[in-house]
Write a protein that holds these residues in place. Structure first.
Motif, PDB file in Angstrom:
ATOM      1  N   PRO B   8      -1.709  -5.297  12.685  1.00 31.75           N
ATOM      2  CA  PRO B   8      -0.840  -6.224  11.964  1.00 31.75           C
ATOM      3  C   PRO B   8       0.383  -6.593  12.790  1.00 31.75           C
ATOM      4  O   PRO B   8       0.649  -5.984  13.809  1.00 31.75           O
ATOM      5  CB  PRO B   8      -0.436  -5.407  10.727  1.00 31.75           C
ATOM      6  N   ARG B   9       1.127  -7.599  12.373  1.00 26.63           N
ATOM      7  CA  ARG B   9       2.357  -7.953  13.072  1.00 26.63           C
ATOM      8  C   ARG B   9       3.479  -6.971  12.739  1.00 26.63           C
ATOM      9  O   ARG B   9       4.340  -6.689  13.559  1.00 26.63           O
ATOM     10  CB  ARG B   9       2.796  -9.373  12.697  1.00 26.63           C
ATOM     11  N   HIS B  10       3.462  -6.485  11.521  1.00 25.11           N
ATOM     12  CA  HIS B  10       4.458  -5.499  11.082  1.00 25.11           C
ATOM     13  C   HIS B  10       3.716  -4.385  10.361  1.00 25.11           C
ATOM     14  O   HIS B  10       2.794  -4.642   9.587  1.00 25.11           O
ATOM     15  CB  HIS B  10       5.482  -6.132  10.135  1.00 25.11           C
ATOM     16  N   LEU B  11       4.149  -3.148  10.630  1.00 25.88           N
ATOM     17  CA  LEU B  11       3.499  -1.990  10.033  1.00 25.88           C
ATOM     18  C   LEU B  11       4.580  -0.978   9.676  1.00 25.88           C
ATOM     19  O   LEU B  11       5.389  -0.607  10.526  1.00 25.88           O
ATOM     20  CB  LEU B  11       2.500  -1.386  11.035  1.00 25.88           C
ATOM     21  N   VAL B  12       4.572  -0.549   8.430  1.00 22.28           N
ATOM     22  CA  VAL B  12       5.528   0.459   7.977  1.00 22.28           C
ATOM     23  C   VAL B  12       4.747   1.709   7.609  1.00 22.28           C
ATOM     24  O   VAL B  12       3.770   1.640   6.865  1.00 22.28           O
ATOM     25  CB  VAL B  12       6.337  -0.042   6.754  1.00 22.28           C
ATOM     26  N   ARG B  13       5.172   2.824   8.144  1.00 22.23           N
ATOM     27  CA  ARG B  13       4.527   4.110   7.867  1.00 22.23           C
ATOM     28  C   ARG B  13       5.599   5.141   7.553  1.00 22.23           C
ATOM     29  O   ARG B  13       6.725   5.066   8.055  1.00 22.23           O
ATOM     30  CB  ARG B  13       3.706   4.587   9.066  1.00 22.23           C
ATOM     31  N   ARG B  14       5.220   6.115   6.749  1.00 24.22           N
ATOM     32  CA  ARG B  14       6.089   7.265   6.496  1.00 24.22           C
ATOM     33  C   ARG B  14       5.765   8.341   7.529  1.00 24.22           C
ATOM     34  O   ARG B  14       4.651   8.410   8.059  1.00 24.22           O
ATOM     35  CB  ARG B  14       5.880   7.799   5.086  1.00 24.22           C
ATOM     36  N   ARG B  15       6.739   9.172   7.798  1.00 26.59           N
ATOM     37  CA  ARG B  15       6.534  10.267   8.746  1.00 26.59           C
ATOM     38  C   ARG B  15       5.296  11.060   8.367  1.00 26.59           C
ATOM     39  O   ARG B  15       5.088  11.388   7.194  1.00 26.59           O
ATOM     40  CB  ARG B  15       7.747  11.187   8.754  1.00 26.59           C
ATOM     41  N   GLY B  16       4.473  11.366   9.381  1.00 27.86           N
ATOM     42  CA  GLY B  16       3.268  12.140   9.150  1.00 27.86           C
ATOM     43  C   GLY B  16       2.017  11.304   8.934  1.00 27.86           C
ATOM     44  O   GLY B  16       0.905  11.837   9.021  1.00 27.86           O
ATOM     45  N   GLN B  17       2.184  10.019   8.647  1.00 22.83           N
ATOM     46  CA  GLN B  17       1.003   9.160   8.457  1.00 22.83           C
ATOM     47  C   GLN B  17       0.446   8.724   9.808  1.00 22.83           C
ATOM     48  O   GLN B  17       1.032   8.965  10.854  1.00 22.83           O
ATOM     49  CB  GLN B  17       1.378   7.940   7.605  1.00 22.83           C
TER      50      GLN B  17
END
Lengths: 112, 115
Positions: B8-17
């Motif tokens: 993707p152009r933008h990707l948001v993840r939480r720590r550990g993912q």
């Protein structure tokens, strides 16, 4: 690791002015590339240089591969507002498998 | 001729993912490179791949990062157990040739944010 020193870090331009930036290295490079990056986008290739002493133009842009193979410069003549952005030099050393080493960029902005 | 495509152009993840970044090279290009860019910095080489082969991974962190370029489909950069320091723009480039005439064309990048 190997580094490219790119200068200036930033500069302000007025429409119509000529602009000059350069890159130097302690290592010998066999390829020099110049890229422009706009905010939120990937780098766009402007000019590629392959021979020491080579001088290549692309419209108002001119770049040269230094004779020592350790430096390169980029000139922009008669700058226009859309020239604003970040310009990166990148080089490939003889022993490289293909990866490019990038300078930290020269940020061109419009004079207030 | 479409350029290098990344998603993707933008990707948001939480720590550990886990984060998976995809790159489709330009048509006719068989060499793929991944680079990472931190704010206000130049691009740093990570890995160079050809189809089904890793040619140079000297810029890849030893742990949590892996890359592949399968016979079919896009190249994948995979980051396991992401940490905040992984937040950066990741760019893919492709080239038709290797060696001296190595003009690399870049995609628009994936901006990874780790919360």
């Amino acid at each position: 690791g190997q580094q490219l020193n790119q200068s200036p870090q930033s500069m302000f331009i007025q429409e119509g002015e000529d602009v000059s930036m350069n890159c130097t290295s302690s290592s010998i490079f066999n390829t020099w590339l110049w890229y422009k990056q706009d905010p939120g986008e990937g780098p766009v290739l402007l000019i590629a240089l392959y021979k020491a002493g080579e001088l290549t133009s692309n419209g108002r842009l001119t770049a040269q591969f230094g004779i020592t193979r350790k430096d390169s410069f980029l000139n922009i003549s008669a700058s226009i507002p859309s020239d604003v952005g970040i310009y990166f030099c990148a080089g490939q050393t003889r022993g490289s498998q293909g990866n490019l080493i990038f300078g930290k960029g020269t940020k061109l902005s419009v004079k207030p | 001729n479409a350029g290098v495509m990344q998603n993707p152009r933008h990707l948001v993840r939480r720590r550990g993912q886990e984060a998976r970044l995809r790159c489709s090279p330009m048509k006719g290009h068989s060499h793929v490179y991944w680079y990472r860019q931190l704010p206000e910095e130049g691009l740093k080489f990570m890995v160079y791949l050809q189809k089904e082969n890793i040619i140079d991974e000297s810029g890849m962190p030893k742990e949590r990062f892996s890359a592949e370029f399968p016979k079919e489909g896009p190249s994948i950069l995979r980051i396991q157990q992401v940490v905040r320091g992984d937040s950066a723009a990741y760019f893919c480039a492709s080239s038709p040739l290797t060696g001296r005439y190595n003009e690399q064309f870049f995609g628009p990048g994936t901006r990874l944010t780790v919360l």
